[in-house]
Design a protein around this motif. Structure first.
Motif, short mmCIF file in Angstrom:
data_model
loop_
_atom_site.label_atom_id
_atom_site.label_comp_id
_atom_site.label_asym_id
_atom_site.label_seq_id
_atom_site.Cartn_x
_atom_site.Cartn_y
_atom_site.Cartn_z
N VAL A 13 21.37 49.29 19.52
CA VAL A 13 22.69 48.78 19.91
C VAL A 13 23.37 48.09 18.73
O VAL A 13 24.56 48.27 18.50
CB VAL A 13 22.55 47.82 21.12
N LEU A 14 22.62 47.30 17.97
CA LEU A 14 23.19 46.61 16.81
C LEU A 14 23.76 47.60 15.81
O LEU A 14 24.89 47.45 15.34
CB LEU A 14 22.13 45.73 16.14
N VAL A 15 23.00 48.64 15.48
CA VAL A 15 23.46 49.64 14.51
C VAL A 15 24.64 50.42 15.08
O VAL A 15 25.66 50.62 14.40
CB VAL A 15 22.31 50.59 14.11
N LEU A 16 24.53 50.84 16.32
CA LEU A 16 25.59 51.66 16.92
C LEU A 16 26.90 50.88 17.04
O LEU A 16 27.96 51.38 16.65
CB LEU A 16 25.14 52.16 18.30
N MET A 17 26.84 49.68 17.54
CA MET A 17 28.07 48.90 17.74
C MET A 17 28.62 48.32 16.43
O MET A 17 29.82 48.41 16.16
CB MET A 17 27.83 47.76 18.74
N GLY A 18 27.76 47.73 15.63
CA GLY A 18 28.22 47.13 14.37
C GLY A 18 28.73 48.17 13.39
O GLY A 18 29.86 48.08 12.90
N CYS A 19 27.89 49.15 13.10
CA CYS A 19 28.29 50.19 12.14
C CYS A 19 29.37 51.09 12.73
O CYS A 19 30.24 51.57 12.00
CB CYS A 19 27.08 51.00 11.71
N GLY A 20 29.32 51.30 14.04
CA GLY A 20 30.35 52.09 14.70
C GLY A 20 31.72 51.45 14.56
O GLY A 20 32.73 52.14 14.34
N THR A 21 31.77 50.15 14.67
CA THR A 21 33.04 49.44 14.48
C THR A 21 33.50 49.55 13.04
O THR A 21 34.69 49.77 12.77
CB THR A 21 32.89 47.96 14.89
N ALA A 22 32.58 49.41 12.10
CA ALA A 22 32.94 49.54 10.68
C ALA A 22 33.51 50.93 10.40
O ALA A 22 34.50 51.07 9.67
CB ALA A 22 31.73 49.26 9.80
N VAL A 23 32.90 51.94 10.98
CA VAL A 23 33.38 53.31 10.76
C VAL A 23 34.74 53.51 11.42
O VAL A 23 35.65 54.07 10.82
CB VAL A 23 32.35 54.34 11.30
N SER A 24 34.90 53.05 12.65
CA SER A 24 36.15 53.30 13.36
C SER A 24 37.32 52.48 12.81
O SER A 24 38.45 52.94 12.82
CB SER A 24 35.98 53.06 14.86
N LEU A 25 37.04 51.27 12.32
CA LEU A 25 38.12 50.46 11.75
C LEU A 25 38.40 50.79 10.30
O LEU A 25 39.42 50.37 9.75
CB LEU A 25 37.76 48.96 11.85
N GLY A 26 37.49 51.51 9.66
CA GLY A 26 37.65 51.79 8.24
C GLY A 26 37.48 50.52 7.42
O GLY A 26 38.30 50.22 6.57
N GLY A 93 16.97 51.79 14.75
CA GLY A 93 18.05 51.93 13.77
C GLY A 93 18.40 53.39 13.51
O GLY A 93 19.56 53.75 13.42
N LEU A 94 17.37 54.21 13.40
CA LEU A 94 17.60 55.65 13.21
C LEU A 94 18.28 56.27 14.42
O LEU A 94 19.17 57.11 14.27
CB LEU A 94 16.29 56.36 12.91
N LEU A 95 17.87 55.86 15.62
CA LEU A 95 18.52 56.37 16.85
C LEU A 95 19.99 55.96 16.89
O LEU A 95 20.86 56.78 17.20
CB LEU A 95 17.80 55.85 18.09
N GLY A 96 20.27 54.70 16.59
CA GLY A 96 21.65 54.24 16.57
C GLY A 96 22.49 54.99 15.55
O GLY A 96 23.62 55.40 15.83
N ALA A 97 21.93 55.21 14.37
CA ALA A 97 22.65 55.95 13.32
C ALA A 97 22.86 57.41 13.72
O ALA A 97 23.92 57.98 13.46
CB ALA A 97 21.89 55.86 12.01
N ALA A 98 21.85 58.00 14.37
CA ALA A 98 21.98 59.40 14.81
C ALA A 98 23.06 59.54 15.89
O ALA A 98 23.86 60.49 15.86
CB ALA A 98 20.64 59.91 15.33
#
Length: 131
Positions: A13-26, A93-98
Motif C-alpha cells: 500500500v505504501l509503494v502503490l499510494m506514495g509512488c502512485g501519487t508521485a507518478v500521477s502528479l509528476g 514493495g515489488l507487488l505495489g510496484a508491479a
C-alpha cells in the motif's frame, strides 16, 4: 504468518499510494511547482497513518526494512522475525510496484513521471526504469 502478511500488505500500500501519487502528479522537486512535492509527501504520510491503524496491532507497522533493521539492532526483535519481515516487505514493495506499473502502462502512459515528461529519475538520464 499473519504479521508477515500484514507487513507485505502495508508495504504494498505504501509503494502503490506514495509512488502512485508521485507518478500521477509528476512530482518534480527541481521544477517550480512544489505543490506536487507536498502532494506526494502527503500521500506517503497518509499511507503510513492508514497502515498504522490497519496493521499496527498485528505487526507493529514497520513497512520499511530500515525500520525493521533498527528494531532488530535495538534487540527488540529476533533475527528470524527481522529476516521474515524484510523478505515480506520486499515482496510487498515489488507487488505495489508491479500493480503501479500495470496501471500506468494500461493507461497508455510511459512509466516516467507522468505530467513532467521526465526520464526514470530525472537526475541520471542513463538509468532505465528497471534499474
Amino acid at each position: 504468518m499473519k504479521k508477515y502478511l500484514a507487513e507485505m500488505i502495508g508495504t504494498m500500500v505504501l509503494v502503490l499510494m506514495g509512488c502512485g501519487t508521485a507518478v500521477s502528479l509528476g512530482c518534480n522537486p527541481v521544477g517550480a511547482d512544489l505543490s506536487t512535492v507536498v502532494g506526494t509527501a502527503m500521500a506517503f504520510g497518509l499511507s503510513v497513518i492508514a497502515m498504522a491503524y490497519t496493521i499496527g496491532g498485528i505487526s507493529g507497522c514497520h513497512i520499511n526494512p530500515a525500520i525493521t533493521l533498527g528494531v532488530f539492532l535495538s534487540k527488540r526483535m529476533s533475527g528470524k522475525d527481522a529476516l521474515m519481515y524484510i523478505v515480506f516487505q520486499v515482496i510487498g514493495g515489488l507487488l505495489g510496484a508491479a500493480i503501479l506499473y500495470a496501471l500506468v502502462t494500461s493507461a497508455g502512459t510511459d512509466f516516467a513521471l507522468a505530467g513532467a515528461g521526465l526520464g526514470s529519475n530525472d537526475l541520471q538520464s542513463g538509468v532505465s526504469v528497471a534499474g
